[in-house]
Design a protein around this motif. Sequence first.
Motif, short mmCIF file in Angstrom:
data_model
loop_
_atom_site.label_atom_id
_atom_site.label_comp_id
_atom_site.label_asym_id
_atom_site.label_seq_id
_atom_site.Cartn_x
_atom_site.Cartn_y
_atom_site.Cartn_z
N LEU A 1 0.85 -1.18 0.00
CA LEU A 1 0.00 0.00 0.00
C LEU A 1 0.89 1.24 0.00
O LEU A 1 1.87 1.29 0.76
CB LEU A 1 -0.91 0.03 1.23
CG LEU A 1 -1.86 -1.14 1.45
CD1 LEU A 1 -2.64 -0.96 2.75
CD2 LEU A 1 -2.81 -1.29 0.28
N SER A 2 0.56 2.20 -0.83
CA SER A 2 1.36 3.43 -0.87
C SER A 2 0.46 4.64 -0.72
O SER A 2 -0.67 4.67 -1.22
CB SER A 2 2.16 3.53 -2.17
OG SER A 2 1.31 3.70 -3.29
N LEU A 3 0.98 5.65 -0.01
CA LEU A 3 0.29 6.91 0.20
C LEU A 3 1.25 8.06 -0.05
O LEU A 3 2.46 7.94 0.21
CB LEU A 3 -0.24 7.02 1.64
CG LEU A 3 -1.24 5.98 2.13
CD1 LEU A 3 -1.47 6.15 3.62
CD2 LEU A 3 -2.56 6.11 1.38
N HIS A 4 0.73 9.16 -0.57
CA HIS A 4 1.48 10.40 -0.69
C HIS A 4 0.75 11.43 0.15
O HIS A 4 -0.42 11.75 -0.12
CB HIS A 4 1.58 10.84 -2.15
CG HIS A 4 2.55 10.04 -2.95
ND1 HIS A 4 2.31 8.72 -3.31
CD2 HIS A 4 3.79 10.34 -3.44
CE1 HIS A 4 3.34 8.27 -4.00
NE2 HIS A 4 4.23 9.23 -4.10
N ILE A 5 1.42 11.96 1.17
CA ILE A 5 0.80 12.82 2.17
C ILE A 5 1.46 14.19 2.16
O ILE A 5 2.69 14.28 2.19
CB ILE A 5 0.92 12.19 3.58
CG1 ILE A 5 0.26 10.80 3.59
CG2 ILE A 5 0.30 13.09 4.63
CD1 ILE A 5 0.49 10.03 4.87
#
Length: 762
Positions: free
Chosen positions: A535-539
């Motif tokens: 899972l990848s997120l850009h915050i």
Amino acid sequence: MIEVTLELDDNSVVLCSVAPATDDNPTAVPRSTSAASRLRRMFSWRSEAEEAVVVTEREMMKMKAKMMRNKSSAQRALGGMGDSKEFALGIFDALERRRRQKTGRISKAELHEFWLQISDASFDARLQIFFDMADINGDGKITRDEVQELIMLSASANKLSDFKERANEYASLIMEELDPEHLGYIELWQLEALLLQRDNYMNYSRPLSTTSMGGWSQNIGSFVMVKKIWSVVVENWQRGWILMIWILAMAGLFTWKFIQYRQKSAFHIMGYCLTTAKGAAETLKLNMALILLPVCRNILTWLRSTRARVLLPLDDNINMHKMIAFAIAVGVAVHGGIHLMCDFPRIVTSSPEKFALIASDFEDVKPTYISLLKGVIGVTGIAMVVLMTIAFTLATRSFRRNAVKLPPPFNTITGFNAFWYSHHLLAIVYVLLLIHGTFLFLVHGWYKKTIWMYISIPLLLYVADRSLRTCRSEHYAVRILKVSVLPGGVFSLIMGKPDGFTYKSGQYIFLQCPAISSFEWHPFSLTSAPGDDYLSLHIRTVGDWTKEVKRVFTEDNSSTCVIGRAKFGNVHQTGLPKLLVDGPYGAPAQDYQNYDVLLLVGLGIGATPFISILRDLLNSTRQEDQIESNTETSRSDDSSNSVASSYDTLSGKKKLQKIRNAHFYWVTRECGSFEWFKGVMNEVAEMDHKGQIEMHNYLTSVYEEGDARSTLITMVQALSHAKNGVDILSGTRVRTHFARPNWKQVFYKVAAKHPCSTVGKT
């Protein structure tokens, strides 16, 4: 040898003196060289044979440049000069050099002449000014150093610090293109040729097809109004029928209670104040029940997988939540205000004969105004009003986004944290509401006290939804695999995918870091694809919580993380806090597979759900390539197995993907933002051999293409891509456009390129 002194004007040459040459004049050679340079600008002949050959070759290049010139390209090549401080000063200096003035003061006549030259919108006039800005020494030639200065000026006007640092490299690139003979300078006609060939230089970007545009637009011209009305109906019919039913339900309940209390004996004491207050109370019961449903995330996500998504405006759940909250605020004001200002005073001041009609509700004792306020009804009612006022006020946009600036310590009541915690006060409101509804005046019999009938089912659904979130989040504790700090205040988290966690591209999850806060959950769109094993997120760090998460996961005890640094491998160590995941939850973008063509528009960090969609499309492309490869292999075995295999392949391929084409428009203000999804853009450029995905990056901090302030940037961008195959601004093979897209033109072109197709816009 003699020395000839000439005075050169723009259109004339004046002979001043003729004298024998002297060797003790050190300025003679430089001065004659400058004069010869200016004479060559005015006359087209040369004296030496070697120069004649060069002139012939350059004249041929000039003729070629003139043949390419046309009115339309000339009008687009230069524009927008003088609208920024840097270019305004450059233009003034250029005009000053043109008049050979060195003073900072000018007369009114000179100012008027300057204005006429600046306001001349013709291509020749603007080209000459642009050339004079670069020609610092006024010798009619632009050297490499002067090109570099102009590039730095353009970079400053467009706020491109990285571009400015590489001005030396880009100046060499322009000289290499325009000065193949290595003379060390370029002239006006060469700059003109470069500007007029801008369309040829920019042909590396895959443009949208513009065929049959004119006829298509003309055919619909007479039906513009009808199509606009139809578009409004198509886009809003779901909202329309829901709002209509809601408004009719409130109107019906208000009318029912109004008529019911109009027939009661209490009406003779309180009159229409009573009927209006009770009608408003009935709408409050309905809205206090309905306001819970739009925030039941798991139920909404489940509804997206059913046919209910066709009828319900699931994408407007938060807007519906706000509208119901506004209706509650109005209902509270009407109900509570009428009770306090009309009903209670009339009860207190009523005559004994009239009070006898309702005496049984007050144990045959006429109450005072204070006793009414101190009773269960009064205390619970006032408490609910106070708590709802706090929660509703801190939920407004100005408070939630820190737009209201208050002095310490009151500044703590603004921001997302204040909104989040104050909203939980509404749990107390529901308890008080049940108590308030149990001790009603003028109502006898438990089955007539209907508040519990309204809110019981929605309240149970909401409690079940929150309980499911809590249980699932404890199960979905993730392992951090990689943390990267990116430009623009953004960091990315790559986490291990929990067992049994399934989602669709376009959906989002909630994150909680118990070490920071045990109550705060924050939503973030997934940038990974369902087929990925992570899972990848850009915050983006825009609040206290995100800043603290970034600090916790990117800083070591010994040093601070800097831009570009990342932690690789298994970094879920004892020193790192636990990270909980809740979700996934439905979002509008998750239904992208229902369309033939996708038009994806992302603004800044808002492009995250579309990155997940692009990755999913790439994974589907890999699967299709693998299926085609397996089909080729199966055909080489035997014909019978080949037929069956082919049939299974085609059916499987159809199930995999319905989408034929996707157009992704990413609009951002900062050049560093392209680093966020650089890998995805490169993968699309490398793997999309069929041209199914078109990517268009737009950088709004740069002036639009054709503006004089971005002309050199456009040229360098095109020349660099032609040489290296990489866009200088994004660092990828995807071209970066300048300013904002012309959306009307984009929509027309997509519709013209994909007739008879279902286009999904998100």
